[in-house]
Each structure stands twice: as C-alpha cells, then as structure tokens.
Design a protein around this motif. Structure first.
Motif, mmCIF file in Angstrom:
data_model
loop_
_atom_site.group_PDB
_atom_site.id
_atom_site.type_symbol
_atom_site.label_atom_id
_atom_site.label_comp_id
_atom_site.label_asym_id
_atom_site.label_seq_id
_atom_site.Cartn_x
_atom_site.Cartn_y
_atom_site.Cartn_z
ATOM 1 N N LEU A 155 0.840 -1.188 0.000
ATOM 2 C CA LEU A 155 0.000 0.000 0.000
ATOM 3 C C LEU A 155 0.879 1.244 0.000
ATOM 4 O O LEU A 155 1.966 1.252 0.582
ATOM 5 C CB LEU A 155 -0.895 0.030 1.243
ATOM 6 N N VAL A 197 -8.317 2.792 -2.115
ATOM 7 C CA VAL A 197 -8.964 1.843 -1.201
ATOM 8 C C VAL A 197 -10.020 1.019 -1.923
ATOM 9 O O VAL A 197 -10.141 -0.196 -1.689
ATOM 10 C CB VAL A 197 -9.586 2.598 -0.008
ATOM 11 N N ARG A 243 -6.773 6.047 6.705
ATOM 12 C CA ARG A 243 -7.025 5.743 5.295
ATOM 13 C C ARG A 243 -7.320 4.269 5.055
ATOM 14 O O ARG A 243 -8.222 3.922 4.293
ATOM 15 C CB ARG A 243 -5.824 6.166 4.457
ATOM 16 N N PHE A 244 -6.537 3.396 5.692
ATOM 17 C CA PHE A 244 -6.612 1.975 5.383
ATOM 18 C C PHE A 244 -7.097 1.112 6.549
ATOM 19 O O PHE A 244 -7.081 -0.113 6.452
ATOM 20 C CB PHE A 244 -5.230 1.466 4.951
#
Length: 365
Positions: free
Chosen positions: A120, A146, A183-184
């Motif tokens: 990522l 994503v 974000r993840f």
C-alpha cells in the motif's frame, strides 16, 4: 595488517543494534526482518539470526540468499516479478508481497501455496529526497486506491507499507501511522499481518524505544494483526568502517589527500545523495579534502580535520559504512574492490572475502 581498502564489521557494535531490536520485539510483539537491500553480508548472519525473525527481499536473488543463508521467515517483495522467475521466488518464500494489483492478479495462482500480501502507498513519507521518496507524485510503489484494493481482499492476507526513510523522529512516525490508520484501517482489520517496512531509526541514540514499542503494540492489538518491521540501516548502524590508505597529497587551493578507494565504487550513496562520509574524531588544526582514486571529478569523501598533517601511508577510517555500501559496490574504473573483514567479539580480526582481478574480469563478458 590487512591490505586496504576493506570494510570492517565490528560484531560488538553490531550486537548493540541486535539487542535493541530484540528489546523492541519483546516489548511490542513485532517481528523484525533484515532488509537485504541495505545489508546482505551473510558472514555475520550467525549473529543476526539470534536476534531477528528472518529477512525481506527486493528480488529473486535476495529472497534466495535470505532463505539459504539466513533461514527463518523469508518474505519476498519486488516492484515487478517476471514470468521467468516467479516460480523460483515462490519456492524460497514464506510470504510474497505484490507491488500492484495487476501483479497480484497475474501471479496469485502461482503463489497460492504461501501467504500473499499487497503493498500500500499512503502517499505520505518521511523522505527529504525526491529520489528516494516512495510517496512522490506518480509513484509506482504500491496501491493507494482503497476501492480498488477492496476488490482483491479475497486474494491476500497481509499488507506492506514502506514510507519511512531515515526517520529518526518518533513523532513523525506516529503521525504517519495515524494517517495510515485513517485511510486503510478498515482494510487492515481484515488481514492477518502488516509490515511497516524499514527506514525507522529506532536503534539510534536517544530514540524513544519504549514509546515506539507501545505504539506498535497498540496498533497490533487494535487491528488484530502481526506487525513486521524491516530494519536495514537500523540493524547495522555504526557497526562498520571502510578502512583506506592515503596514496598521495597535494595542494590546489585546499589540502587534498587521495586514498585507495572511491565513493562511486565503494560508498555510492554518498554520490547519489550528495552527502559526506564520517570520520571520527573530526578535529584538529589540519584540514583535508579526502578524495577517491577514480577519474570521476566529484569522487570526494568530504572535508575533515586531523590532528597531524596527512602523509602517504596514513590510514583513515570512514565510519558507519555498512548500509547500502557492500550491496552497491561496483567495478567502476577497475578500482580494487574492498575486502570484507570481521572483528569478532574477542577482538580478533579475520578477512572473510577478498576480490581479485579474476572477479573483475568475470563480472564482464
């Protein structure tokens, strides 16, 4: 005395780094993998193996070296695998990390027998050099969308995120990890393991390793994942010197000393990042520009101060010369490649590798 030039790895200094890594492993629950792209001198793997969990690689040759010379857990990563190497990569690896969704889709079936991960790209990093910044604009290093990653979650069980570069600032590390979570986080909670890569200078003096360990533990507990670190420079910092000899001195507006080594051939990162080597102590009334012996005009180690005037035959030790040196050494100008020597824990020194004309000749066609 060993004939210069040579890299001298001091096991006592290396042990200091290993003990700090072992402490972080114990306190945080994270596993530590040696990043072979930084340091792959397998003659000291016997010491490192007792304090680390395995290796991580950037190519077929590195993953094979990790499996055969280090053992333990072996992670494979590459910016891109070729059809002609993927089967052999898989045969040496416990985990394989794909750089892109397209590579994952292309080779997922071939890697079905081992754990599969995806890199990522959080689009933030600690790098101050655009050349080395994994989050630079239009970066090819990892996936950032994503929604796209969501569609391939059934084919992976882990992530690798490498966005720290020579990061000595725990506060910056903490801030960037929080951005990764924002974000993840929903994806991380669905996998079994996450590698946070290398570039974290947690074995350096005064680094807050207790706070660092606690942050890693909290991240692991929150998402239910095994955390991996990939220390390269952190593993070997301050453990090694490059020993050289003065071949000539001259004055051309400054005092110059030419040594039997070369930054382009033996400490390439000094040239790439326009940095100076380290000499200790760097003090005294006599200032010299220390120059390499290649024909490159900019082959300069830096300017340093000495207690006495330098003369032909004097020896100089460049400090902190392990990371990205032995793995990058080359035959530019046919300059003699430094030998590799080890200072054992009992203080004895032995040469483990010397390079000859035959090595130079056989590296060509």
């Amino acid at each position: 005395m060993i004939e210069t030039p040579y890299y001298l790895i001091d096991k006592a200094k290396l042990t200091r780094n290993m003990e700090r890594i072992a402490h972080v492993r114990e306190k945080s629950g994270a596993k530590a993998l040696l990043a072979l792209k930084c340091f792959a001198t397998w003659s000291v793997f016997d010491l490192m193996r007792d304090h680390m969990d395995g290796t991580t690689s950037s190519s077929l040759f590195e993953v094979r070296l990790g499996r055969e010379r280090f053992g333990k857990e072996t992670h494979a990563y590459s910016v891109a695998y070729g059809d002609n190497e993927i089967d052999e990569v898989v045969s040496h690896a416990d985990k394989i990390i794909f750089n892109s969704i397209s590579q994952l889709e292309r080779f997922a079936d071939k890697a079905a027998g081992i754990a599969r991960g995806l890199r990522l790209n959080p689009q933030v990093s600690s790098s101050s050099f655009d050349l080395a910044d994994p989050a630079r604009p239009f970066s090819r290093l990892g996936e950032w969308d994503v929604a796209k990653v969501e569609r391939v979650m059934d084919r992976i069980n882990g992530f690798m995120i490498h966005n720290n570069c020579e990061n000595k600032d725990f506060g910056l590390f903490d801030w960037m990890l929080a951005r990764i979570e924002e974000r993840f986080g929903s994806l991380i909670a669905r996998v079994d393991w996450v590698s946070l890569g290398g570039g974290i200078h947690f074995t350096g003096d005064d680094y807050p390793i207790e706070a660092f360990s606690a942050r890693l533990r909290a991240f692991s507990d929150r998402y239910g994942v095994q955390v991996y670190l990939e220390p390269g420079e952190a593993s070997i910092t301050k453990s090694t010197t490059l020993e050289v000899t003065v071949l000539d001195t001259l004055y051309n507006g400054k005092n110059l000393a030419i040594v039997d080594s070369s930054i382009e051939a033996h400490m390439l990162d000094l040239l790439i990042y326009r940095e100076a080597a380290k000499v200790s102590p760097n003090e005294g009334p006599h200032s010299y520009m220390i120059c390499g012996k290649s024909c490159l005009a900019g082959d300069v180690f830096g300017e340093f101060r000495f207690a006495e005037e330098l003369k032909v035959g004097d020896r100089i030790s460049f400090q902190d010369a392990a990371g990205y040196t032995m793995v990058k050494k080359n035959w530019f100008n046919g300059v003699k490649m430094p030998a590799i020597a080890i200072r054992e824990l009992d203080g004895s020194v032995r040469t483990v590798r010397e390079f000859t004309y035959a090595d130079y000749e056989q590296s060509l066609s």
